[in-house]
Write an enzyme that holds these catalytic residues in place. Sequence first.
Site, mmCIF file in Angstrom:
data_model
loop_
_atom_site.group_PDB
_atom_site.id
_atom_site.type_symbol
_atom_site.label_atom_id
_atom_site.label_comp_id
_atom_site.label_asym_id
_atom_site.label_seq_id
_atom_site.Cartn_x
_atom_site.Cartn_y
_atom_site.Cartn_z
ATOM 1 N N HIS A 30 -2.224 -4.095 4.835
ATOM 2 C CA HIS A 30 -2.592 -3.590 6.628
ATOM 3 C C HIS A 30 -3.461 -3.296 6.891
ATOM 4 O O HIS A 30 -4.127 -3.103 6.246
ATOM 5 C CB HIS A 30 -1.239 -2.587 6.347
ATOM 6 C CG HIS A 30 -1.371 -1.625 5.922
ATOM 7 N ND1 HIS A 30 -2.241 -0.614 6.819
ATOM 8 C CD2 HIS A 30 -2.032 -0.273 4.490
ATOM 9 C CE1 HIS A 30 -2.352 0.941 5.917
ATOM 10 N NE2 HIS A 30 -2.342 0.873 4.800
ATOM 11 N N CYS A 41 0.562 -1.433 0.425
ATOM 12 C CA CYS A 41 -0.099 0.094 -0.005
ATOM 13 C C CYS A 41 0.671 1.710 -0.482
ATOM 14 O O CYS A 41 2.026 1.758 0.639
ATOM 15 C CB CYS A 41 -0.760 0.047 0.502
ATOM 16 S SG CYS A 41 -2.138 1.310 1.464
ATOM 17 N N ARG A 71 2.854 4.851 6.565
ATOM 18 C CA ARG A 71 3.371 4.053 7.650
ATOM 19 C C ARG A 71 3.590 2.545 7.573
ATOM 20 O O ARG A 71 3.967 2.134 8.251
ATOM 21 C CB ARG A 71 2.375 4.023 8.254
ATOM 22 C CG ARG A 71 1.924 5.407 8.976
ATOM 23 C CD ARG A 71 0.564 5.369 9.541
ATOM 24 N NE ARG A 71 -0.447 4.625 8.577
ATOM 25 C CZ ARG A 71 -2.338 5.039 8.824
ATOM 26 N NH1 ARG A 71 -2.404 5.121 10.299
ATOM 27 N NH2 ARG A 71 -2.497 4.575 8.370
ATOM 28 N N CYS A 101 -5.990 0.129 6.476
ATOM 29 C CA CYS A 101 -5.700 0.640 5.354
ATOM 30 C C CYS A 101 -7.223 1.559 5.333
ATOM 31 O O CYS A 101 -8.665 0.861 4.952
ATOM 32 C CB CYS A 101 -5.486 -0.967 4.293
ATOM 33 S SG CYS A 101 -5.590 -0.288 2.512
ATOM 34 N N ASP A 152 0.415 3.873 1.737
ATOM 35 C CA ASP A 152 0.287 3.932 2.965
ATOM 36 C C ASP A 152 1.681 4.777 4.005
ATOM 37 O O ASP A 152 2.938 3.856 3.690
ATOM 38 C CB ASP A 152 0.175 3.022 4.106
ATOM 39 C CG ASP A 152 -0.813 3.833 5.581
ATOM 40 O OD1 ASP A 152 0.480 4.581 5.993
ATOM 41 O OD2 ASP A 152 -2.374 4.479 5.698
HETATM 42 CO CO CO Z 1 -3.317 0.990 3.233
#
Ligand code: CO
Length: 226
Positions: free
Chosen positions: A109, A53, A57, A112, A55
């Site tokens: 994750h 992803c 993090r 998400c 993302d």
């Molecule tokens: Co995500």
Amino acid sequence: MCAKLEKTDSQHITYESLLQGNKDWVAATLQEDPSFFDRLSAGQKPPVLWIGCSDSRVPANQITNTNPGDIFVHRNIANVVVHTDMNMLSVLDYAVNVLEVEHVIVCGHYGCGGVQAAMSNKQFGIIDNWLRNIKDTYRLHYHELDIISDPKKRTERLVELNVIEGVFNLTKTSIVQNRWSNGKTLSLHGWAYSLETGFITDLGVTCNSNDHMANVFRIAESAKKA
Ligand code: CO
């Protein structure tokens, strides 16, 4: 490294601080390993393709304790794997046939935002078209998902199912099937990362041949092209 760990939020990140951070990193890296950039600039031979992803993090290298040069990376919102995505197919083809990676990992994750958005009925804009792939996965598994009463647990399960469908979608590509029929080693894996604990869960859907694939997805030898 310690300075990096001391950062608890991103508020202090500025355009200038990124460039200064780069200078600091080069200096620290050279101090630790004077030949680091000489070695890295000579070429790459990563054994792993990571599909994760976007993302911020979930950075592939940090969470697996690996270094530059170790992992070839493709990321998109909610780590969706669909075989009409030329970007993903190009990355997969290069990783499998040129870099000859031995592992492809689809890593989702928990928590998400993309999966959460796909479960809602709201409009978010252009991204709705991308997230509709996850709604299709929900529809494939609604018998299982609809009976999970806790919304958080239901979302977590859809995070896992989105990864699992992503792995299966990789097996459907001619890129992966040709690799297997050529007798090369290639394993596909599905993982889920926890933002809350930092731990990765192996979802146990590793594929390394088309033995268990539904017949309709098998590509006949004579029809196989790159
Ligand atoms: Co995500």
